[in-house]
Scaffold this active site. Sequence first.
Site, PDB file in Angstrom:
ATOM      1  N   THR A  19     -21.928 -12.995  45.726  1.00 44.65           N
ATOM      2  CA  THR A  19     -22.776 -11.881  46.124  1.00 44.65           C
ATOM      3  C   THR A  19     -24.041 -11.967  45.290  1.00 44.65           C
ATOM      4  O   THR A  19     -24.024 -11.739  44.073  1.00 44.65           O
ATOM      5  CB  THR A  19     -22.069 -10.535  45.902  1.00 44.65           C
TER       6      THR A  19
ATOM      7  N   LYS B 265     -23.956  -7.989  53.196  1.00 43.90           N
ATOM      8  CA  LYS B 265     -23.125  -7.551  52.067  1.00 43.90           C
ATOM      9  C   LYS B 265     -23.741  -6.334  51.395  1.00 43.90           C
ATOM     10  O   LYS B 265     -23.038  -5.419  50.950  1.00 43.90           O
ATOM     11  CB  LYS B 265     -22.946  -8.692  51.062  1.00 43.90           C
TER      12      LYS B 265
ATOM     13  N   LYS C 291     -23.705  -4.370  39.741  1.00 42.26           N
ATOM     14  CA  LYS C 291     -24.503  -5.569  40.023  1.00 42.26           C
ATOM     15  C   LYS C 291     -24.902  -5.598  41.492  1.00 42.26           C
ATOM     16  O   LYS C 291     -26.070  -5.829  41.836  1.00 42.26           O
ATOM     17  CB  LYS C 291     -23.712  -6.826  39.675  1.00 42.26           C
TER      18      LYS C 291
END
Length: 300
Positions: free
Chosen positions: A110, A185, A253
């Site tokens: 990611t 995502k 994050k």
Amino acid sequence: MASTNPKQYEPTPSRKVAFLGLGVMGFPMAGHLALAGHKVTVYNRSSEKALAWCKEFTGAYAPTPREAVADCDFVFSCVGNDDDVRAIMLGADGAFAGMKPGAILVDHTTASANVAREMYAEAKKRGLQFVDGPVSGGQAGAQNGLLTVMCGGDEAAFDAVKPVAMCFSRAFTLLGPAGAGQLTKMVNQIAIAGLVQGLSEAIAFGQKAGLDMNLVLEVIGKGAAQSWQMDNRGKTMIEGKFDFGFATAWMRKDLGIALEEAKRNGARLPVTALVDQFYADIKEMGGARWDTSSLIKRLK
């Protein structure tokens, strides 16, 4: 995992593949490739993890990404962030330096859409192919081979790698050009952040009101309030159990990546920004490794 693996693999020809990065996601993902009959070479920054993988599964270990990918048809990677992606792909010992012409690299990290586009362009210059493919499903999804993979890149590369990637996936879908997987995502994480905060407030409210919240969730879970988070995290939130799952540090994050992208594209994310700060509070409480459902602890 090897002795209790429940995954039923679709028959595919055995291919020579590499997996770079053996964290909580990459370790079982690479394992599924080996269990499905592919010839797997692994690389990990700490060799101990790679050697442990080789003890559990049939495969080989290489000391650099360049050596790991030699003669491979497909390369998969799953590391920490943009800098880690660049580190394993670029440079004299990077994957791009060792891949054969036409080979395909699918990055499951990611990361930002920008680094995905950067790696795609670099791969093209070298006669290689690159697909960004971040995943959803968490550690359990990786262990069970049931990840949802969101891809960006060229259709031909996607079609070629999909049968092999389905070893660890329940869905492997092309969403658009390079970067589209990473953007999808971000959408996923934005949606989850709001859901978890809403569920936290609902459960905390119900507990203050003196309700039997297990019964309440059983009832409302059959209606419009139902969600994956409610089904899979509701009971543990009621019990105050958070020592598992997707760590709040990882979620911060991911939300940081989404908030940066929003600055570039002009999207407004007021709730996401607020929930990101709530996760900062959880970190201050010592919960950096707690599951994302630990948001409810702020309300106790």
